[in-house]
Scaffold this motif. Structure first.
Motif, PDB file in Angstrom:
ATOM      1  N   ASP A   1      27.152  54.591 -19.186  1.00 16.40           N
ATOM      2  CA  ASP A   1      26.865  53.158 -19.206  1.00 16.40           C
ATOM      3  C   ASP A   1      25.357  52.960 -19.325  1.00 16.40           C
ATOM      4  N   ASN A   2      24.938  52.309 -20.392  1.00 15.76           N
ATOM      5  CA  ASN A   2      23.505  52.106 -20.634  1.00 15.76           C
ATOM      6  C   ASN A   2      23.026  50.745 -20.141  1.00 15.76           C
TER       7      ASN A   2
ATOM      8  N   SER B   1      16.202  52.909 -27.224  1.00 19.70           N
ATOM      9  CA  SER B   1      16.263  52.018 -26.061  1.00 19.70           C
ATOM     10  C   SER B   1      15.014  51.161 -25.925  1.00 19.70           C
TER      11      SER B   1
ATOM     12  N   TYR C   1      30.138  59.620 -22.548  1.00 19.63           N
ATOM     13  CA  TYR C   1      29.509  58.325 -22.763  1.00 19.63           C
ATOM     14  C   TYR C   1      29.106  57.734 -21.415  1.00 19.63           C
TER      15      TYR C   1
ATOM     16  N   ILE D   1      18.968  49.106 -29.082  1.00 19.58           N
ATOM     17  CA  ILE D   1      19.435  49.740 -27.857  1.00 19.58           C
ATOM     18  C   ILE D   1      20.960  49.780 -27.831  1.00 19.58           C
ATOM     19  N   GLN D   2      21.495  50.869 -27.307  1.00 18.48           N
ATOM     20  CA  GLN D   2      22.939  51.081 -27.333  1.00 18.48           C
ATOM     21  C   GLN D   2      23.580  50.613 -26.035  1.00 18.48           C
TER      22      GLN D   2
ATOM     23  N   THR E   1      19.704  50.558 -18.157  1.00 17.56           N
ATOM     24  CA  THR E   1      18.508  50.589 -18.999  1.00 17.56           C
ATOM     25  C   THR E   1      18.285  49.247 -19.668  1.00 17.56           C
TER      26      THR E   1
ATOM     27  N   GLN F   1      18.235  58.630 -28.986  1.00 19.52           N
ATOM     28  CA  GLN F   1      18.802  57.530 -28.204  1.00 19.52           C
ATOM     29  C   GLN F   1      17.765  56.938 -27.243  1.00 19.52           C
ATOM     30  N   HIS F   2      16.935  57.784 -26.651  1.00 18.07           N
ATOM     31  CA  HIS F   2      15.861  57.263 -25.800  1.00 18.07           C
ATOM     32  C   HIS F   2      14.910  56.384 -26.596  1.00 18.07           C
TER      33      HIS F   2
ATOM     34  N   THR G   1      26.214  52.138 -24.773  1.00 24.98           N
ATOM     35  CA  THR G   1      26.518  53.390 -24.076  1.00 24.98           C
ATOM     36  C   THR G   1      25.585  54.473 -24.576  1.00 24.98           C
ATOM     37  N   PHE G   2      25.309  55.406 -23.687  1.00 22.51           N
ATOM     38  CA  PHE G   2      24.415  56.514 -24.003  1.00 22.51           C
ATOM     39  C   PHE G   2      25.262  57.776 -24.103  1.00 22.51           C
TER      40      PHE G   2
END
Length: 1023
Positions: free
Chosen positions: A556-557, A180, A554, A186-187, A560, A176-177, A189-190
């Motif tokens: 909040d992304n 981003s 989950y 990029i998502q 980022t 996931q990193h 939510t993380f």
């Protein structure tokens, strides 16, 4: 539950309830589903006759609904329905329609009618994989045959599975990193796996905790006399090895004070901390007793005296009280607190603790010393006690335990949480290993924001240990059952479970069913359904587990996304929050980045404008499957199915007054079945034009003379529909356009208003709409005096019409009713003097017996001084102009009136007085005494002297022809010597209209005119 239909009549459903529903009849707000359409019940008749009619909100039900099956729905799954962010637990995917209510701080609006506010929620099907433990038995196939012979090799497999699961979680996080780094991947939510949430809040240093218990005492019933012969009082406590019996053998009746003293002596013989307080409810007639002690005790059922009630316990003082005004820090309780030591105690209301400052009494209270003053402001939800209809609030007054390191307020400790104390036997004679210890459990009563390290608790379970000198009671920790603080970025925790591998799925807690994510005390929190308000309890009365595991959390992304891409394109989360609608931040940033990187074409400028205005645009390539203009009262909906992932259907709402955008492939408006490209605007509302795309876009400005045609080569239009207009959004659009556009071009921003929408008026092409404005500049030296006006019909500076010189105040809502006589306080015929110059105008009137309005400079000829003039039309009956004496005594100085006696029979209505000069500092209190000496009547008018004091008041003093009237100025308190240089005074009857006298009017008839000749008319104006 299903219902059996029997028919319909206009707005009514006729329904026969099934047997299983008789215990839960239809209620207001319930929803009846018929053929997939919801009908909200707005009326239920009294009684429960079967069948009965319920009124729904649709004006006319379709004919094909006759005898149609339908269901009754109740929104029991809503949490926080009266908050700004309610949540619910959907059981199936689809669209959910909710009514919106508005709260103004006092009343709730009632969602009713077809035009009520509603909102739509799209619930997508998203199966969540849970409990996926990797199976690594295949590793044995790659090892030597020796490992197949090892006994209990399942242990190795389980260990390897655990290692694989941990490794997979870490790889998932790293993946996931890595995603981003690209805006394509990029998502929003993380996701984190297997995070734990601890309910335990342990005390790091129990030896440093400090206790401050407070006991309520036991109150007797109110009594007027004491008859105690052959009666007894029995007390029970953990402090006593057996119940203690106090026998009353004194003769009847007994005086209250001797009885109190005797009872206290008897109780102190049992335990020295006992005290008895006598409280006088009604002086000399009614009393009440309170027994206090340094521990908890209870009046047992073996008590035979009626003075004390069996079951009464000295513990936490609780009951129902109310906030009383005018102070917002005063709370009135339902018992007398006289003699009770509440220093540093807590008043707990609504789970929030407030430090008690003092206990006060008020003669109007039914109980003495029943008002508690706290150091903080009480919440506004506890309404002021001056309103007799205000409901009371539950309260408790208790002590606290203090920790040196814990923050109970931000730790979200709430009422009902479990608090553990350790009891240790400390002795110098015993080794530490030999000192016994045990744990005693109690509950928290709330938390304090001003003292977050102090926690109000129930000390009753600790009572027996607090009085033992060899025992030390310390805070060990607590277990929260109501709320847990979580990170602000947490947006969803689907499930919680006590064990990684649950024994049964029923033990798994689910969000919006067993717990909720809510904002509390300024932070993000988990709220468990743990019996608050007597409701269901997911813990079934037991203690919560010390730790919960969340297989998925989950986060909040968006921070980022903002750091990596949002700041680069100039769009932050705060800026997008000001844009109307609920645009997705990642989609908005992606669209702006697309427009920036693909050049300043009209299409790209339109895409950026559409996004920043909050208007819908296609987030992905897709196909339109539905366009509804009648979804809500003011909004429509468009559904688009993704081409890459057909299982995804995206929902967009838009103002129904706006039309769909034109399909560039067909040249017609978008319809169902059309395909849309990514970032394509879906709805009209913003337009970007130049002279190539629309050669006539500037025609309107050209006709107005504010645009030259040659400018079209360097100017383009950005037009925003008024339905999509928002000032903050338009500023974002402006910044975006100015940054992207070619340097040699300039935009014109225009907001277009539909003058003939659904609620507007039709405007004919032949109509001429003209606007004009008039600017009046008027300055007057007297403007700061009682709202003075120096012109006729002067506009009020505060707005709302005009004020004129014939009105008694400057409120346009209370105009004078002609010809009613009333006091005129300013401008012409004003009651006070102000610095002015005199401009005199003289002319010979040759127009006849009528002096016309505004002849010369002003009207009212002959009135030379508004205080004591004697010209024609003056209404003053008495006047004075003299030099005051040097000393004004408390007996006063009487002015010399001219004339000395009344010249007619009338009622004096107006008193005007001015004293030029200064009073003595500290001696500014004076009185005017207006007296009819002949009839021995008078009126007293107090006033405070200032620099050049002016007084204009209404009086009512009847006079008869020949009566003597005097006015006396006297000091209040002591003689004084002000530096007054001149007194002016005028006393007269009510004013009448003065201008244009001589004309014939329906009220006065023919007024006396003026003879032909030369008149001297004056006007006072500012220099």
């Amino acid at each position: 539950p299903e219902l059996v239909p029997t028919g319909y009549t206009d707005q009514f459903f006729s329904a026969e309830l099934a047997l299983q529903n008789t215990a839960e009849p239809i209620q207001l707000g319930d929803v009846i589903m018929v053929g997939g359409t919801p009908y909200t019940v707005s009326y239920v008749p009294a009684g429960s006759t079967v069948p009965f009619y319920v009124l729904v909100e649709h004006k006319q039900l379709p004919d094909n609904l006759f005898a149609a099956p339908y269901k009754l729905l109740r929104q029991a799954g809503l949490s926080g329905a009266d908050t700004a962010k309610p949540t619910f637990y959907p059981d199936v995917s689809g669209f959910y329609l909710f009514d919106l209510r508005v709260f103004d701080g006092s009343l709730w609006s009632t969602p009713d009618g077809l035009d009520r506010a509603t909102t739509l929620v799209n619930v997508l099907s998203n199966p969540l994989p849970r409990g996926c433990t990797p199976n690594v038995n295949f590793l044995f196939d790659y090892l030597s045959d020796f490992w197949q012979l090892v006994e209990d090799n399942e242990k190795l497999s389980a260990f390897w599975s655990a290692i694989a699961q941990v490794s997979a979680t870490e790889l998932f996080t790293l993946w996931q990193h890595e995603y981003s780094k690209s805006i394509r991947d990029i998502q929003r939510t993380f996701a984190r796996r297997w995070l734990h949430y601890d309910t335990v809040l342990g005390e790091p240093i129990p030896e440093l905790t400090r206790l401050h218990p407070v006991w309520s005492g036991v109150y007797s019933v109110p009594f007027t006399e004491l008859r105690m012969n052959t009666r007894r009082l029995v007390l029970s406590s953990d402090v006593f090895e057996e119940d203690q019996v106090i026998n009353f053998t004194s003769l009847d009746p007994v005086a209250p004070e001797p009885f109190r003293a005797g009872l206290e002596r008897t109780l102190r013989a049992l335990q020295d901390s006992f005290r008895v307080t006598l409280i006088e409810l009604v002086p000399g007639t009614t009393w009440v007793l309170r027994i206090d002690a340094g521990f908890a005790f209870t009046v047992t059922s073996s008590t035979t005296t009626s003075l004390f009630t069996a079951g009464s316990t000295s513990g936490v003082l609780s009951g129902d009280g109310i906030r009383v005004g005018p102070s917002t820090r005063t709370f009135q309780v339902d018992v007398s607190l006289q003699g009770l030591d509440l220093s540093e105690a807590f008043l707990v209301v609504g789970g929030v603790a407030y430090v008690v400052d003092r206990v006060v009494t008020d003669p109007i209270d039914p109980l003495p010393y029943s008002r508690v003053v706290v150091r903080e402001e009480l919440p506004t939800t506890i309404a002021d006690g001056t309103d007799p209809g205000t409901p009371t609030a539950a309260y408790s007054i208790t002590g606290w335990v203090q920790s040196e390191l814990l923050d109970f307020w931000h730790g979200l400790v709430t009422e009902g949480d479990h608090v553990d104390f350790e009891v240790v036997e400390e002795s110098d004679e015993l080794a530490p290993a030999a000192q016994t210890a045990l744990t005693v459990a109690t509950v928290a009563l709330g938390a304090s924001e001003s003292h977050p390290s102090r926690l109000p608790v129930d000390f009753v379970p600790l009572s027996a240990y607090l009085v033992q000198p060899r025992l030390s009671v310390r805070l060990a920790g607590l277990v929260r059952r109501g709320r847990l603080p979580i990170d602000p970025l947490v947006v969803d925790v689907p499930t919680l479970q006590e064990k990684i591998v649950p024994e049964e799925d029923l033990s798994t807690l689910r969000r919006n069913l067993d717990f909720y994510i809510e904002e509390f005390r300024g932070g993000n929190s988990l709220r468990f359904v743990s019996g608050q308000g007597g409701g269901p309890d997911v813990f079934e009365g037991a203690r919560p587990p010390k730790r919960f595991w969340a297989e998925y959390t989950y986060l909040d992304n968006r921070p980022t996304i903002e750091d990596n891409f949002g700041l680069a394109v100039g769009l932050t989360q705060d800026q997008l929050a000001e844009v109307p609608g609920n645009a997705d931040y990642l989609s908005a940033v992606t669209g702006i980045l697309y427009a920036l990187t693909n050049g300043p074409t009209l299409r790209n400028l339109r895409i950026g404008t559409q996004i920043l205005l909050g208007l819908p645009f296609a987030e992905e390539d897709g196909t339109i499957v539905e366009i509804r203009r009648d979804l809500l009262s003011s909004r429509g909906r468009m559904l688009i199915r993704d081409q890459k992932n057909p299982e995804i259907v995206r929902s967009y709402t838009f103002p129904k007054i706006l039309d769909p955008e034109v399909n560039p492939a067909t040249g017609q408006l978008y319809v169902e079945g059309d395909t849309v490209a990514r970032f394509a605007p879906l709805i009209e509302g913003a337009t970007v034009l130049d002279y190539v795309k629309d050669p006539t876009w500037f025609q309107g400005m050209l006709n107005q003379g504010v645009f030259y045609e040659v400018q079209k080569y360097h100017t383009f239009l950005v037009r925003v529909d008024s339905q999509a207009f928002n000032l903050s959004a338009l500023l974002l659009v402006r910044n975006f356009i100015l940054r992207v556009k070619p340097t040699y071009t300039n935009p014109r921003f225009v907001v277009r208003l539909y003058a003939s929408d659904e609620d507007g008026d039709e405007i004919s092409l032949n109509d001429t709409v003209v606007s004009s404005g008039v600017l009046k500049l008027d300055d007057g030296l007297c403007r700061n005096r009682l709202g003075s006006s120096t012109v006729f019909d002067e506009p009020r500076a505060a707005g709302g019409g005009y004020r004129n010189q014939f009105d008694s105040d400057d409120d346009p809502a209370t105009p004078p009713v002609w010809p009613t006589a009333e006091t005129v306080r300013w401008a012409f015929d004003k009651e006070f003097l102000c610095p002015s110059d005199i401009v005199e105008f003289s002319s010979e009137v040759t127009l006849g017996p009528i002096l016309k309005y505004d002849e010369g400079l002003v009207f009212d000829a002959g009135v030379e001084d508004p205080y004591y003039g004697t010209g024609t039309g003056d209404v003053s009956m008495f006047s004075a102009d003299e030099v005051p004496p040097g000393t004004i005594t408390t007996l006063g100085h009487t002015l010399t009136f001219t004339p000395a006696t009344a010249t007619s029979t009338d009622v004096l209505r107006i008193l005007r007085f001015i004293a030029f000069g200064y009073p003595v500092v500290g001696e500014e209190s004076f009185e005017l005494v207006l007296a009819n000496v002949t009839q021995a009547t008078s009126e007293v008018i107090p006033f405070t002297a200032r620099n050049n004091t002016e007084i204009a008041v209404n009086v009512s003093l009847a006079v008869t022809l020949g009566d003597t009237v005097t006015l006396t100025v006297r000091a209040v308190g002591a003689d004084t010597s002000p530096t007054w240089s001149r007194f002016l005074c005028s006393v007269g009857a009510a004013f009448a209209w003065k201008f244009d006298m001589g004309v014939t009017d329906p009220f006065y008839g023919v007024a006396p005119g003026y003879p032909v000749g030369t008149y001297r008319v004056t006007r006072q104006i500012a220099p």
